[in-house]
Design a protein around this motif. Structure first.
Motif, PDB file in Angstrom:
ATOM      1  N   GLY A 259       0.786  -1.215   0.000  1.00 42.85           N
ATOM      2  CA  GLY A 259       0.000   0.000   0.000  1.00 42.85           C
ATOM      3  C   GLY A 259       0.819   1.266   0.000  1.00 42.85           C
ATOM      4  O   GLY A 259       0.973   1.944  -1.026  1.00 42.85           O
ATOM      5  N   LEU A 260       1.388   1.590   1.148  1.00 33.45           N
ATOM      6  CA  LEU A 260       1.919   2.928   1.368  1.00 33.45           C
ATOM      7  C   LEU A 260       2.931   3.421   0.329  1.00 33.45           C
ATOM      8  O   LEU A 260       2.797   4.541  -0.150  1.00 33.45           O
ATOM      9  CB  LEU A 260       2.497   3.015   2.786  1.00 33.45           C
ATOM     10  N   PRO A 261       3.948   2.616  -0.058  1.00 31.33           N
ATOM     11  CA  PRO A 261       4.889   3.176  -1.032  1.00 31.33           C
ATOM     12  C   PRO A 261       4.321   3.223  -2.455  1.00 31.33           C
ATOM     13  O   PRO A 261       4.979   3.712  -3.360  1.00 31.33           O
ATOM     14  CB  PRO A 261       6.083   2.201  -0.986  1.00 31.33           C
ATOM     15  N   TYR A 262       3.105   2.714  -2.634  1.00 28.47           N
ATOM     16  CA  TYR A 262       2.543   2.572  -3.980  1.00 28.47           C
ATOM     17  C   TYR A 262       1.285   3.415  -4.176  1.00 28.47           C
ATOM     18  O   TYR A 262       0.444   3.099  -5.005  1.00 28.47           O
ATOM     19  CB  TYR A 262       2.258   1.086  -4.258  1.00 28.47           C
ATOM     20  N   LEU A 263       1.163   4.518  -3.408  1.00 26.54           N
ATOM     21  CA  LEU A 263      -0.066   5.310  -3.507  1.00 26.54           C
ATOM     22  C   LEU A 263      -0.205   6.002  -4.859  1.00 26.54           C
ATOM     23  O   LEU A 263      -1.321   6.323  -5.284  1.00 26.54           O
ATOM     24  CB  LEU A 263      -0.157   6.326  -2.361  1.00 26.54           C
ATOM     25  N   ASP A 264       0.913   6.213  -5.563  1.00 23.98           N
ATOM     26  CA  ASP A 264       0.786   6.750  -6.938  1.00 23.98           C
ATOM     27  C   ASP A 264       0.077   5.734  -7.828  1.00 23.98           C
ATOM     28  O   ASP A 264      -0.727   6.102  -8.693  1.00 23.98           O
ATOM     29  CB  ASP A 264       2.161   7.130  -7.508  1.00 23.98           C
ATOM     30  N   ILE A 265       0.342   4.449  -7.590  1.00 28.23           N
ATOM     31  CA  ILE A 265      -0.317   3.401  -8.381  1.00 28.23           C
ATOM     32  C   ILE A 265      -1.803   3.328  -8.012  1.00 28.23           C
ATOM     33  O   ILE A 265      -2.664   3.092  -8.864  1.00 28.23           O
ATOM     34  CB  ILE A 265       0.355   2.027  -8.142  1.00 28.23           C
ATOM     35  N   VAL A 266      -2.095   3.558  -6.734  1.00 30.84           N
ATOM     36  CA  VAL A 266      -3.494   3.575  -6.292  1.00 30.84           C
ATOM     37  C   VAL A 266      -4.241   4.679  -7.037  1.00 30.84           C
ATOM     38  O   VAL A 266      -5.307   4.466  -7.619  1.00 30.84           O
ATOM     39  CB  VAL A 266      -3.582   3.788  -4.769  1.00 30.84           C
ATOM     40  N   LYS A 267      -3.656   5.854  -7.056  1.00 25.55           N
ATOM     41  CA  LYS A 267      -4.323   6.979  -7.717  1.00 25.55           C
ATOM     42  C   LYS A 267      -4.462   6.722  -9.220  1.00 25.55           C
ATOM     43  O   LYS A 267      -5.521   6.960  -9.813  1.00 25.55           O
ATOM     44  CB  LYS A 267      -3.526   8.267  -7.466  1.00 25.55           C
ATOM     45  N   GLN A 268      -3.401   6.212  -9.802  1.00 23.20           N
ATOM     46  CA  GLN A 268      -3.426   5.904 -11.241  1.00 23.20           C
ATOM     47  C   GLN A 268      -4.531   4.888 -11.558  1.00 23.20           C
ATOM     48  O   GLN A 268      -5.291   5.044 -12.517  1.00 23.20           O
ATOM     49  CB  GLN A 268      -2.049   5.345 -11.631  1.00 23.20           C
ATOM     50  N   THR A 269      -4.628   3.842 -10.720  1.00 21.13           N
ATOM     51  CA  THR A 269      -5.596   2.773 -10.983  1.00 21.13           C
ATOM     52  C   THR A 269      -7.022   3.285 -10.796  1.00 21.13           C
ATOM     53  O   THR A 269      -7.923   2.960 -11.565  1.00 21.13           O
ATOM     54  CB  THR A 269      -5.312   1.565 -10.068  1.00 21.13           C
ATOM     55  N   LYS A 270      -7.224   4.112  -9.760  1.00 20.43           N
ATOM     56  CA  LYS A 270      -8.567   4.656  -9.519  1.00 20.43           C
ATOM     57  C   LYS A 270      -8.986   5.575 -10.663  1.00 20.43           C
ATOM     58  O   LYS A 270     -10.144   5.569 -11.086  1.00 20.43           O
ATOM     59  CB  LYS A 270      -8.598   5.400  -8.181  1.00 20.43           C
ATOM     60  N   GLN A 271      -8.041   6.355 -11.160  1.00 24.45           N
ATOM     61  CA  GLN A 271      -8.383   7.246 -12.283  1.00 24.45           C
ATOM     62  C   GLN A 271      -8.644   6.453 -13.561  1.00 24.45           C
ATOM     63  O   GLN A 271      -9.518   6.787 -14.353  1.00 24.45           O
ATOM     64  CB  GLN A 271      -7.260   8.277 -12.501  1.00 24.45           C
ATOM     65  N   GLN A 272      -7.898   5.368 -13.714  1.00 25.20           N
ATOM     66  CA  GLN A 272      -8.053   4.511 -14.901  1.00 25.20           C
ATOM     67  C   GLN A 272      -9.398   3.780 -14.869  1.00 25.20           C
ATOM     68  O   GLN A 272     -10.072   3.662 -15.884  1.00 25.20           O
ATOM     69  CB  GLN A 272      -6.885   3.503 -14.885  1.00 25.20           C
ATOM     70  N   PHE A 273      -9.779   3.297 -13.664  1.00 23.47           N
ATOM     71  CA  PHE A 273     -11.026   2.521 -13.516  1.00 23.47           C
ATOM     72  C   PHE A 273     -11.846   3.028 -12.335  1.00 23.47           C
ATOM     73  O   PHE A 273     -11.963   2.365 -11.309  1.00 23.47           O
ATOM     74  CB  PHE A 273     -10.710   1.024 -13.365  1.00 23.47           C
ATOM     75  N   PRO A 274     -12.453   4.221 -12.502  1.00 26.29           N
ATOM     76  CA  PRO A 274     -13.197   4.801 -11.376  1.00 26.29           C
ATOM     77  C   PRO A 274     -14.413   3.982 -10.976  1.00 26.29           C
ATOM     78  O   PRO A 274     -14.913   4.135  -9.861  1.00 26.29           O
ATOM     79  CB  PRO A 274     -13.624   6.180 -11.911  1.00 26.29           C
ATOM     80  N   ASN A 275     -14.878   3.094 -11.844  1.00 29.97           N
ATOM     81  CA  ASN A 275     -16.097   2.339 -11.543  1.00 29.97           C
ATOM     82  C   ASN A 275     -15.822   0.964 -10.959  1.00 29.97           C
ATOM     83  O   ASN A 275     -16.745   0.161 -10.781  1.00 29.97           O
ATOM     84  CB  ASN A 275     -16.952   2.212 -12.803  1.00 29.97           C
ATOM     85  N   HIS A 276     -14.562   0.657 -10.690  1.00 32.00           N
ATOM     86  CA  HIS A 276     -14.216  -0.603 -10.041  1.00 32.00           C
ATOM     87  C   HIS A 276     -13.743  -0.326  -8.618  1.00 32.00           C
ATOM     88  O   HIS A 276     -12.734   0.365  -8.436  1.00 32.00           O
ATOM     89  CB  HIS A 276     -13.107  -1.336 -10.809  1.00 32.00           C
ATOM     90  N   PRO A 277     -14.436  -0.875  -7.605  1.00 30.87           N
ATOM     91  CA  PRO A 277     -13.920  -0.708  -6.255  1.00 30.87           C
ATOM     92  C   PRO A 277     -12.458  -1.162  -6.163  1.00 30.87           C
ATOM     93  O   PRO A 277     -12.071  -2.171  -6.758  1.00 30.87           O
ATOM     94  CB  PRO A 277     -14.847  -1.602  -5.419  1.00 30.87           C
ATOM     95  N   LEU A 278     -11.677  -0.367  -5.439  1.00 28.51           N
ATOM     96  CA  LEU A 278     -10.234  -0.609  -5.389  1.00 28.51           C
ATOM     97  C   LEU A 278      -9.798  -0.938  -3.957  1.00 28.51           C
ATOM     98  O   LEU A 278     -10.093  -0.194  -3.027  1.00 28.51           O
ATOM     99  CB  LEU A 278      -9.503   0.653  -5.891  1.00 28.51           C
TER     100      LEU A 278
END
Ligand code: PBG
Ligand code: ZN
Length: 334
Positions: A259-278
């Motif tokens: 999680g913590l060191p990868y929050l840029d990936i979290v944001k990227q993934t949420k923006q890429q797929f806003p309709n999929h719970p993450l």
């Protein structure tokens, strides 16, 4: 009059001097019970109870010891768990036969858990590594590399077995290409597709932060590492492609791990797929670090800050060994 050294339109503090106003400045970052999933280690011995040396306050339970613990947590608001099976006496072999044998602790526990906790969401981690003699997450061919077709076939069989035994969610953590499609097809073939969700560990990195977990699970590879299937930590492009592939194959939910060191990936993934719970997996190494970050008050405030930042980055649910502590913190607040 003295020289003006500020300008009124640049004063921000008027917007957050009060706790209620501060709440408005942090939209979508609240931590409620449905935002938390608790990983649970399940022993073969139904009456077993073992402490995990590398992870303070984390235990491995046999089903008879687990049920009272969960009863207490469900009363405190626990909404979802993630099951990991551990074998100690059952043999490990190259195909991970005991991942889905009738002796498997997860398969044996699922019907009991479903009937005891009808409202709890029960996810089962799907992987071969706790059950293979070589400790890899897939099946190997003669040269020692991953046999892709055989691996995907086995992973789908194991996922179907957990789904048939009563899991509400199957969560493949193996990182083999195309396993989401194979799992969805198996669920459809057995008419389970509308009763079982697929939570893909879609963006799982080859991290050093899984150490305490592998120790707990006795699931380290005997030879080599997992860099040929888990993602290289520096790559955001592969993470985007892996998420896109898993969405195209029918994943219901996506995950970033650690999680913590990868929050840029979290944001990227949420923006890429806003309709999929993450989901985010706050992994064992993160747990170990935060557990040791100071006195018990500092641990709590550091933990809650971390969870808030995970929500800010785009996580809908955080898988965390801190679930019992979090429930006690948020329960006391309201
Ligand atoms: C194995 C698996 C791992 C974790 C979840 N499933 C370890 C790994 O991939 O080596 C990590 C969990 C943690 O560190 O808390 N498929
Ligand atoms: Zn694995």
């Amino acid at each position: 009059m003295s020289q003006l050294f500020f300008s009124a339109e640049h004063v921000l503090q008027g917007g957050y001097f009060h706790p209620v106003l501060r709440k408005l400045q942090e939209p979508n970052t609240s931590i409620e019970p449905h935002n938390i999933m608790y990983p649970v280690f399940l022993l073969e011995d139904e009456n077993g109870l073992q402490h995990v040396n590398s992870m303070p306050n984390v235990n491995r339970y046999g089903i008879n010891k687990l049920i009272p613990v969960l009863q207490d947590l469900v009363l405190k608001g626990l909404k979802s768990i993630l099951l990991f099976g551990i074998v100690e006496t059952l043999p490990k072999d190259p195909l991970g036969t005991n991942a889905d044998s009738t002796d498997n602790p997860v398969i044996k526990a699922l019907p009991k858990l479903r009937s005891t906790f009808p409202d709890l969401v029960i996810a089962a981690d799907v992987c071969l590594c706790p059950y293979t003699s070589h400790g890899h997450c897939g099946v190997l061919n003669a040269s020692g590399s991953i046999d892709h077709a055989a691996s995907v076939k086995r992973i789908a069989e194991v996922a179907l077995a957990y789904a048939s035994a009563g899991a509400n969610i199957v969560a493949p953590s193996d990182m083999m290409d195309n396993r989401i499609k194979a799992i969805k097809e198996a669920l459809v073939a057995h008419k389970l597709q509308n009763q079982v969700a697929v939570l893909s560990y879609s963006c799982k990195f080859a991290s050093s932060m899984y150490g305490p977990f592998r120790d707990t699970m006795k699931s380290s590879p005997m030879e080599g590492d997992r860099k040929c299937y888990q993602l290289p930590p520096g790559s955001s492009g592969l993470a985007a492609r892996a998420a896109a592939r898993d969405v195209a194959e029918g994943a219901d939910f996506l995950m970033v791990k650690p999680g913590l060191p990868y929050l840029d990936i979290v944001k990227q993934t949420k923006q890429q797929f806003p309709n999929h719970p993450l989901y985010i997996y706050q992994v064992s190494g993160e747990y170990a670090m935060i557990s040791r970050c100071g006195d018990s008050e500092e641990v709590k405030t550091t933990l809650m800050e971390t969870l808030t930042c995970m929500r800010r980055a785009g996580a809908d649910c955080i898988i965390t060994y801190f679930a019992p502590l979090i429930l006690s913190i948020i329960g006391n607040k309201s």
